[in-house]
Design a protein around this motif. Structure first.
Motif, mmCIF file in Angstrom:
data_model
loop_
_atom_site.group_PDB
_atom_site.id
_atom_site.type_symbol
_atom_site.label_atom_id
_atom_site.label_comp_id
_atom_site.label_asym_id
_atom_site.label_seq_id
_atom_site.Cartn_x
_atom_site.Cartn_y
_atom_site.Cartn_z
ATOM 1 N N LEU A 96 2.967 6.146 11.070
ATOM 2 C CA LEU A 96 3.875 5.388 12.169
ATOM 3 C C LEU A 96 2.825 4.878 13.208
ATOM 4 C CD1 LEU A 96 7.023 7.066 12.871
ATOM 5 C CD2 LEU A 96 6.441 4.940 11.585
ATOM 6 N N SER A 97 1.383 5.510 13.064
ATOM 7 C CA SER A 97 0.534 4.844 14.044
ATOM 8 C C SER A 97 -0.410 3.863 13.101
ATOM 9 C CB SER A 97 -0.422 6.071 14.541
ATOM 10 O OG SER A 97 -1.204 6.465 13.605
ATOM 11 N N SER A 98 0.020 3.785 12.011
ATOM 12 C CA SER A 98 -0.774 2.501 11.146
ATOM 13 C C SER A 98 0.087 1.368 10.951
ATOM 14 C CB SER A 98 -1.042 3.353 9.652
ATOM 15 O OG SER A 98 -1.567 4.487 10.135
ATOM 16 N N CYS A 99 1.184 1.487 10.908
ATOM 17 C CA CYS A 99 2.165 0.314 10.697
ATOM 18 C C CYS A 99 3.803 0.440 11.265
ATOM 19 C CB CYS A 99 2.605 0.262 9.050
ATOM 20 S SG CYS A 99 3.538 1.835 8.458
ATOM 21 N N LYS A 100 4.226 -0.529 11.329
ATOM 22 C CA LYS A 100 5.555 -0.675 11.768
ATOM 23 C C LYS A 100 6.701 0.165 10.919
ATOM 24 C CE LYS A 100 5.684 -5.218 14.090
ATOM 25 N NZ LYS A 100 4.527 -5.878 13.398
ATOM 26 N N ILE A 101 7.648 0.346 11.559
ATOM 27 C CA ILE A 101 8.613 1.550 11.082
ATOM 28 C C ILE A 101 9.297 0.806 9.728
ATOM 29 C CG2 ILE A 101 10.806 1.216 12.186
ATOM 30 C CD1 ILE A 101 10.666 4.218 12.523
ATOM 31 N N ASN A 102 9.486 -0.588 9.840
ATOM 32 C CA ASN A 102 10.131 -1.151 9.029
ATOM 33 C C ASN A 102 9.270 -1.265 7.615
ATOM 34 O OD1 ASN A 102 12.599 -1.672 10.258
ATOM 35 N ND2 ASN A 102 11.900 -3.427 11.229
ATOM 36 N N THR A 103 8.098 -1.417 7.901
ATOM 37 C CA THR A 103 7.092 -1.600 6.802
ATOM 38 C C THR A 103 7.000 -0.151 6.053
ATOM 39 O OG1 THR A 103 5.859 -2.890 8.463
ATOM 40 C CG2 THR A 103 4.777 -1.998 6.518
ATOM 41 N N LEU A 104 6.908 0.924 6.830
ATOM 42 C CA LEU A 104 7.181 2.118 6.050
ATOM 43 C C LEU A 104 8.541 2.214 5.307
ATOM 44 C CD1 LEU A 104 5.881 4.836 5.828
ATOM 45 C CD2 LEU A 104 7.059 5.739 7.889
ATOM 46 N N LEU A 105 9.469 1.906 5.945
ATOM 47 C CA LEU A 105 10.777 2.021 5.240
ATOM 48 C C LEU A 105 11.120 0.977 4.058
ATOM 49 C CD1 LEU A 105 13.720 3.048 5.344
ATOM 50 C CD2 LEU A 105 14.318 0.982 6.601
ATOM 51 N N ALA A 106 10.446 0.014 4.133
ATOM 52 C CA ALA A 106 10.582 -0.994 3.132
ATOM 53 C C ALA A 106 9.413 -0.406 1.970
ATOM 54 C CB ALA A 106 9.899 -2.469 3.306
ATOM 55 N N GLY A 107 8.284 -0.205 2.375
ATOM 56 C CA GLY A 107 7.500 0.396 1.278
ATOM 57 C C GLY A 107 7.869 1.525 0.600
ATOM 58 N N LYS A 108 8.683 2.477 1.258
ATOM 59 C CA LYS A 108 9.132 3.635 0.503
ATOM 60 C C LYS A 108 10.326 3.301 -0.751
ATOM 61 C CE LYS A 108 8.204 7.392 3.792
ATOM 62 N NZ LYS A 108 7.679 8.281 2.609
ATOM 63 N N ILE A 109 11.187 2.465 0.104
ATOM 64 C CA ILE A 109 12.318 1.889 -0.903
ATOM 65 C C ILE A 109 11.839 1.390 -2.081
ATOM 66 C CG2 ILE A 109 14.297 0.317 -1.063
ATOM 67 C CD1 ILE A 109 14.905 1.084 1.707
ATOM 68 N N ILE A 110 10.795 0.488 -1.878
ATOM 69 C CA ILE A 110 10.294 -0.230 -2.920
ATOM 70 C C ILE A 110 9.531 0.955 -3.868
ATOM 71 C CG2 ILE A 110 8.385 -1.960 -3.798
ATOM 72 C CD1 ILE A 110 9.137 -3.526 -1.162
ATOM 73 N N ILE B 87 1.070 -1.250 0.177
ATOM 74 C CA ILE B 87 -0.040 -0.015 0.070
ATOM 75 C C ILE B 87 0.709 1.445 -0.111
ATOM 76 C CG2 ILE B 87 -1.473 1.214 1.243
ATOM 77 C CD1 ILE B 87 -2.778 -1.272 2.357
ATOM 78 N N ILE B 88 2.002 1.318 0.884
ATOM 79 C CA ILE B 88 2.585 2.271 0.874
ATOM 80 C C ILE B 88 3.583 2.434 -0.454
ATOM 81 C CG2 ILE B 88 4.854 3.277 2.160
ATOM 82 C CD1 ILE B 88 3.823 1.962 4.617
ATOM 83 N N ALA B 89 4.138 1.289 -0.990
ATOM 84 C CA ALA B 89 4.898 1.510 -2.154
ATOM 85 C C ALA B 89 4.082 2.150 -3.169
ATOM 86 C CB ALA B 89 5.455 0.177 -2.330
ATOM 87 N N GLN B 90 2.726 1.662 -3.089
ATOM 88 C CA GLN B 90 1.773 2.142 -4.262
ATOM 89 C C GLN B 90 1.473 3.568 -4.320
ATOM 90 O OE1 GLN B 90 -2.362 0.598 -4.422
ATOM 91 N NE2 GLN B 90 -1.250 -1.548 -5.130
ATOM 92 N N TRP B 91 1.236 3.923 -2.979
ATOM 93 C CA TRP B 91 1.176 5.298 -2.830
ATOM 94 C C TRP B 91 2.465 6.326 -3.132
ATOM 95 C CZ3 TRP B 91 -2.601 8.718 -1.555
ATOM 96 C CH2 TRP B 91 -2.079 9.871 -1.134
ATOM 97 N N GLU B 92 3.824 6.022 -2.669
ATOM 98 C CA GLU B 92 4.961 6.738 -3.204
ATOM 99 C C GLU B 92 4.999 6.785 -4.572
ATOM 100 O OE1 GLU B 92 7.173 7.806 -1.199
ATOM 101 O OE2 GLU B 92 5.924 7.752 0.692
ATOM 102 N N PHE B 93 4.729 5.651 -5.309
ATOM 103 C CA PHE B 93 4.972 5.344 -6.657
ATOM 104 C C PHE B 93 3.850 6.531 -7.328
ATOM 105 C CE2 PHE B 93 3.807 3.608 -10.859
ATOM 106 C CZ PHE B 93 5.257 3.516 -11.497
ATOM 107 N N PHE B 94 2.696 6.152 -7.208
ATOM 108 C CA PHE B 94 1.696 7.050 -7.892
ATOM 109 C C PHE B 94 1.603 8.353 -7.522
ATOM 110 C CE2 PHE B 94 -0.107 2.372 -8.651
ATOM 111 C CZ PHE B 94 0.008 2.714 -9.938
#
Lengths: 409, 304
Positions: A228-242, A6-13
């Motif tokens: 960060l109140s929605s997901c773990k910090i690693n999830t956010l990081l991974a989503g952003k990198i992807i 979800i995060i990766a998609q958002w970052e991308f689009f």
């Protein structure tokens, strides 16, 4: 995990939709095309239906018939001849008498055949820039073949032998990277490699800058806290990198399609050698390594101003290979080239340049790829440490000492 | 009533600064819990620990009925103090992003988003970019992003900043409805009148330490000073000489009178009705604002 996507998609689009992204993606190749055309480095490929007048000035009188016959044998796909061979009359006063006809565009070039006093025949193709590489290649082939057959005949090869020779003599123009010893070839190799690393630089500056700016927005608007109140910090990081990686790949894909389109429509002649895939691999890894740095640095930035400064500094490192590119191309095995090959931040651009000129030893390729992959892994690790503290860190930018203590934590 | 959220001995230290110093509290279903304190008291750090954004140096936060991991994230809604959304994005896209990030499916988030947009009277703004919206409407979109996934626990940091009185009323009603639906609501604010009108329970902190905690009405009783408001016809100046009066001020036809401890208000009323005509006599509750100021004046020395 679902949230990473979800995060990766958002970052991308989010970024793909931005006007500045579209502009950068379209304008960049256009600028390169403009430079390429204006400097004559990207020769338009031969256009259909235009036969090229080629003169033949044969002082030996032995080869011209054969050459004229062979040159007349090349046709375009629509049946038009590629060359119009013209037998030029000898002018004993000036062997280069016909040069002015090239300047006047009456002929595209001419083949000068002479015999020296010690009986050495020389073939010379004299031309301006009217002939492209493919045409020059065809003429060279014709000369080699014609010469061989005419000579064989003269040395007494019978009709049957001549036929066999003609059938078995298959001359091809093969472009060997490590034989690019002519100046024009060098410039061309330089330019193709140059385009590659310039694209890499532009992509890194645009995508990276966009990424850092969006992180500044997320921090200053406290969107970060909602995330960060929605997901773990690693999830956010991974989503952003992807997300950021896909952004780069998408950009690259569009440029590749663009290049392919130009190529297949005969608008440019890009020489895609056998090392293209390797170059693409370096390109992607080169982008990845900067991406992993941007993620860490982006997280400690609090203002647009800081963001610009950081992307600016990083692109300075990127510019090093461009500055020294002339040297790398002239001596792709120099100490400097070797050093920069194994310095992770310049590995990709330097290897892209070197691959254009010759193929470095396998071990160097393997080692440099390994270094890139390891550095990416290490940088993501360090960046994630910084990211975890940085994204909730407001106020002044942390000092290097503080950053080090974050990494150690 | 269920005990939904419990914080035990929360401590958060940043290098040389103790931002939160040993806070413990329980919040039950149907309560509106006010986390109060001046700026820099440690409210935001406390909220961040409740939200799992930062980990406490020591102490625990537990949610009854909610399992570990993802579930906690999906059960919390958060409205941060400093508002802001992706400026260039469409309102509906932002709501959808935060909704799906909280575990809603793509179809659910559409339905919920349009319900909330209607409820807050901004359904016509769904396709506008955030930067095109007025301040109040931005706040509404942000509020929707915080509640679109129907969180069990709703944490609102200064929920009314940026809202005009009409919209404050709208949000107040929504908060009350959420409470009736059994949500746990935590409001962090330094505006006492808001806390007073909404909260059932409060925790007042200063310098990271607990200063005052409990049910709001009990606290008010505890801080009650036996003060009464009197409206009258006649001359009231005689009361200056009455021994049971500690303090008083009066104006044209009304007065505020503080009686000494142990004085019965009815006997006092009887006494004064002999002299003047009393038209109105009420017990004056202390305002939370007064309690806040008074308590902080002790600089944290106050013991509950």
């Amino acid at each position: 995990m679902k949230k990473i996507l979800i995060i990766a998609q958002w970052e991308f689009f989010e970024k793909v939709r931005k006007k500045s992204f579209l502009i950068s993606i379209i304008i960049t190749p256009l600028i390169f095309l403009a430079i390429g055309y204006s400097t004559g480095l990207l020769n338009p490929v031969e256009r259909n239906n235009i036969p090229v007048p080629i003169g033949i000035l044969d002082f030996t009188k032995q080869y011209s018939n054969r050459i004229i016959a062979d040159l007349s044998d090349y046709y375009y796909s629509d049946g038009q001849p590629k060359f119009i061979p013209i037998l030029l009359r000898e002018n004993p006063n000036d062997r280069n008498y016909y040069d002015k006809d090239i300047e006047d565009n009456i002929i595209a070039g001419y083949i000068l055949i002479t015999k020296s006093i010690n009986n050495i025949t020389s073939f010379e193709l004299r031309t301006g820039n009217q002939l492209n590489n493919i045409q020059i290649g065809l003429i060279n082939n014709t000369l080699l073949k014609s010469a061989a057959i005419v000579d064989a005949k003269e040395y007494g090869l019978g009709a049957e032998g001549l036929n066999k020779l003609s059938e078995n003599l298959n001359i091809k123009l093969v472009h060997l990277k490590n034989r690019s010893d002519t100046e024009a070839e060098m410039v061309k190799a330089f330019f193709t490699g140059y385009i590659f690393i310039m694209l890499l630089l532009i992509m890194i500056i645009f995508a990276g800058g966009m990424f850092v700016r969006s992180m500044v927005e997320e921090k200053s608007n406290r969107i970060m806290e909602i995330l960060l109140s929605s997901c773990k910090i690693n999830t956010l990081l991974a989503g952003k990198i992807i997300g950021l990686s896909f952004l780069g790949l998408f950009q690259l894909l569009i440029w590749v399609i663009f290049g392919y389109f130009m190529q297949s429509n005969d608008l440019v002649s890009l020489e895609a050698g056998s090392t293209l895939y390797l170059q693409l691999a370096y390109f992607i890894l080169g982008y990845m390594i900067y991406t992993s740095i941007f993620v860490g640095l982006g997280s400690i930035v609090n203002s647009e101003h800081d963001a610009q400064q950081i992307t600016g500094n990083l692109s300075l490192i990127m510019i090093i290979p461009i500055i020294i590119s002339t040297q790398v191309i002239q001596s792709p095995n120099s100490l400097l080239a070797n050093l920069l090959t194994f310095f992770p931040l310049t590995t990709a651009p330097v290897m892209i340049l070197r691959l254009n000129i010759y193929t470095p030893p396998i071990w160097e390729i393997a080692a440099s790829l390994l270094i890139l992959l390891l550095s990416i892994y290490l940088l993501i690790f360090i960046s994630s440490k910084i990211f975890k503290i940085g994204i909730l860190y407001y106020g002044k930018r942390p000092s290097l000492k503080e950053l080090l203590s974050w990494i150690k934590d | 009533m269920l005990n939904l959220l419990e914080a035990k001995n929360l401590i958060k230290k940043y290098r040389d600064l103790t931002a939160v110093d040993n806070l413990s509290f329980k919040i039950m279903e149907g309560e509106i819990f006010g986390l109060l304190g001046p700026n820099g008291a440690g409210k935001t750090s406390t909220i961040r620990m409740l939200l799992n954004i930062i980990t406490p140096t020591s102490g625990t936060v537990s949610f009854d009925e909610i399992k570990e991991g993802e579930q906690i994230y999906n059960s919390v809604g958060y409205l941060p103090e400093d508002r802001g959304l992706y400026k260039k994005s469409k309102a509906i896209d932002v709501i959808k992003y935060f909704g799906t990030l909280k575990g809603l499916s793509k179809t659910d988030v559409k339905v919920k988003a349009s319900e909330w947009l209607k409820l807050l009277k901004v359904e016509n703004l769904a396709d506008k970019r955030i930067e095109e919206l007025s301040k109040g409407n931005k706040q509404k979109i942000q509020f929707i992003s915080a509640v679109v996934h129907d969180p069990k626990i709703l944490i609102l940091d200064e929920p009314f900043s940026g809202f005009d009185p009409i919209n404050q009323e709208l949000i107040t009603n929504i908060i009350s409805k959420q409470r009736e639906a059994g949500r746990v609501i935590i409001i962090s604010t330094h505006l006492m009148n808001i806390a007073e009108s909404l909260c059932t329970d409060i925790l007042l902190i200063n310098n990271g330490k607990e200063v005052l905690k409990g049910k709001l009405d009990e606290i008010k009783k505890r801080f009650g000073k036996n003060t009464y408001r009197v409206e009258f016809i006649g001359d009231i100046s005689f009361i200056e000489d009455l021994p049971e009066i500690i303090d008083f001020k009066y104006g044209n036809g009304n007065a505020e009178i503080s009686l000494a401890d142990g004085t019965s208000p009815s006997s006092f009323l009887k006494k004064i009705t002999n002299e003047i005509e009393v038209t109105h006599f009420t017990y004056l509750q202390p305002t939370l604002n007064n309690i806040f100021l008074e308590t902080l004046a002790y600089k944290g020395n106050y013991k509950t």
